[in-house]
Design a protein around this motif. Structure first.
Motif, short mmCIF file in Angstrom:
data_model
loop_
_atom_site.label_atom_id
_atom_site.label_comp_id
_atom_site.label_asym_id
_atom_site.label_seq_id
_atom_site.Cartn_x
_atom_site.Cartn_y
_atom_site.Cartn_z
N UNK A 263 6.74 3.72 -6.10
CA UNK A 263 8.05 3.01 -5.92
C UNK A 263 7.81 1.28 -5.99
N UNK A 264 8.75 0.91 -6.38
CA UNK A 264 8.45 -0.72 -6.71
C UNK A 264 8.61 -1.46 -4.95
N UNK A 265 7.83 -2.28 -4.87
CA UNK A 265 7.72 -3.15 -3.75
C UNK A 265 8.91 -3.46 -3.04
N UNK A 266 9.81 -3.81 -3.87
CA UNK A 266 11.06 -4.14 -3.57
C UNK A 266 11.94 -3.05 -2.77
N UNK A 267 11.79 -1.75 -3.54
CA UNK A 267 12.14 -0.51 -2.83
C UNK A 267 11.69 -0.19 -1.55
N UNK A 268 10.37 -0.44 -1.47
CA UNK A 268 9.60 0.15 -0.39
C UNK A 268 10.00 -0.85 0.70
N UNK A 269 10.24 -2.22 0.58
CA UNK A 269 10.70 -2.99 1.59
C UNK A 269 12.01 -2.60 2.21
N UNK A 270 12.94 -2.24 1.29
CA UNK A 270 14.28 -1.85 1.79
C UNK A 270 14.01 -0.47 2.60
N UNK A 271 13.37 0.35 2.11
CA UNK A 271 13.10 1.47 3.15
C UNK A 271 12.54 1.41 4.35
N UNK A 272 11.39 0.57 4.49
CA UNK A 272 10.73 0.16 5.60
C UNK A 272 11.48 -0.58 6.53
N UNK A 273 12.59 -1.30 5.94
CA UNK A 273 13.48 -2.12 6.90
C UNK A 273 14.36 -0.92 7.73
N UNK A 274 14.86 -0.04 7.12
CA UNK A 274 15.82 1.08 7.55
C UNK A 274 14.73 1.85 8.68
N UNK A 275 13.63 2.16 8.19
CA UNK A 275 12.82 2.85 9.30
C UNK A 275 12.46 2.16 10.51
N UNK A 276 12.06 0.91 10.34
CA UNK A 276 12.06 -0.06 11.59
C UNK A 276 13.26 -0.36 12.35
N UNK A 277 14.35 -0.39 11.65
CA UNK A 277 15.57 -0.55 12.33
C UNK A 277 15.93 0.85 13.30
N UNK A 278 15.55 1.93 12.48
CA UNK A 278 16.00 3.03 13.00
C UNK A 278 14.91 3.56 14.09
N UNK A 279 13.83 2.73 14.57
CA UNK A 279 13.00 2.93 15.58
C UNK A 279 11.97 3.91 15.28
N UNK A 280 11.86 4.38 14.14
CA UNK A 280 10.71 5.45 13.82
C UNK A 280 9.32 4.65 13.42
N UNK B 234 0.82 -1.05 -0.14
CA UNK B 234 0.05 0.05 0.02
C UNK B 234 0.80 1.33 0.08
N UNK B 235 1.76 1.31 0.88
CA UNK B 235 2.73 2.38 0.92
C UNK B 235 3.61 2.55 -0.36
N UNK B 236 3.88 1.15 -0.87
CA UNK B 236 4.65 1.40 -2.37
C UNK B 236 3.83 2.13 -3.19
N UNK B 237 2.48 1.68 -3.46
CA UNK B 237 1.60 2.30 -4.44
C UNK B 237 1.62 3.92 -4.35
N UNK B 238 1.34 4.01 -2.89
CA UNK B 238 0.96 5.43 -2.67
C UNK B 238 2.25 6.70 -3.11
N UNK B 239 3.60 5.98 -3.17
CA UNK B 239 4.92 6.59 -3.12
C UNK B 239 5.24 6.35 -4.66
#
Length: 258
Positions: A50-67, A43-48
């Motif tokens: 971007x490709x699903x793989x790209x979204x997954x990579x960015x979300x991983x960083x946001x989760x690891x960073x605590x946001x 859902x976030x990938x479609x809104x932004x």
């Protein structure tokens, strides 16, 4: 002998946090999640856009960073903002950034979305946009809320919530009852804190407001317009006027965030 400034141990953490939000895709994810709900990576990938793989990579960083925090429901993976403090940080940074370059919307749908977000939206768990600031100013004008020494509900304000049947957590030490949150479209404060969250739940549960589509835009219903006039003296025209910033009325002048 040259004296050096001691290294502040908070500097690396601050730099890491800034780096997380320095990417436009990650910033757009955080802004979308200000609706307070959990979303899937798709859902976030479609809104932004971007490709699903790209979204997954960015979300991983946001989760690891605590946001963001991750939730799993069956086979599905959802993410949401970590907490109210994170939502406040994102909203205030967006307000501090200002509208920037006024990029014209590319489609009628984008024009409508920008207008809807400016008219009313949820900011994590409270109301923002013209709807949120209008309610805040009406409460202040009626003596229900004080802004002169920081945001605080008055005795009349507490009685007003009680008359509406809206319970307030006045004993919590984890979250202030009322606080201000700078609105990034109106450039004025709206009511946050546990009172702002309780009021947002009430207007949605009572049918005074409804969500627009699947995002965080909300609008007052016909019943809500009557209720807002009755309880706060807010005229419907005040909520439907074109968005304005810096003295210029424009729907297309909104930031290109969604």
């Amino acid at each position: 002998m040259t004296r050096t400034t001691p290294h502040d141990p908070a500097a690396p953490r601050l730099a890491a946090l800034a780096a997380l939000l320095a990417d436009e895709t990650r910033a757009s994810f955080c802004l979308a999640l200000l609706d307070g709900r959990a979303w899937t990576a798709g859902e976030l990938a479609r809104g932004a856009g971007v490709a699903a793989s790209t979204a997954s990579e960015h979300l991983g960083k946001l989760v690891a960073g605590g946001l963001l925090v991750e939730e799993r429901r069956g086979r599905h993976r959802y993410v949401r903002l970590a907490d109210g403090r994170t939502a406040q940080l994102v909203e205030e940074l967006a307000a501090h950034a200002g509208p920037g370059t006024r990029t014209p919307p590319r489609t009628l749908r984008e024009t409508g979305l920008r207008h809807a977000l400016a008219r009313g939206r949820t900011c994590y768990d409270h109301l923002a946009g013209r709807l949120g600031t209008g309610i805040t100013e009406a409460m202040t004008g009626r003596g229900l809320l004080r802004q002169d020494t920081g945001f605080a509900l008055t005795d009349d304000g507490l009685a007003w919530f009680a008359a509406l049947g809206v319970p307030l957590d006045t004993a919590s030490r984890r979250r202030p009852l009322a606080r201000d949150c700078l609105d990034w479209t109106e450039r004025r404060p709206h009511l946050a804190g546990s009172a702002g969250a309780a009021l947002c739940r009430h207007v949605l549960d009572a049918g005074w407001c409804e969500r627009v589509g699947t995002g965080r835009a909300v609008r007052a219903t016909p019943a809500g317009l009557i209720a807002l006039r009755r309880h706060l003296g807010i005229e419907p025209a005040a909520l439907d006027a074109d968005w304005q910033f810096g003295g210029h009325r424009s729907v297309t002048g909104l930031p290109s965030w969604s």
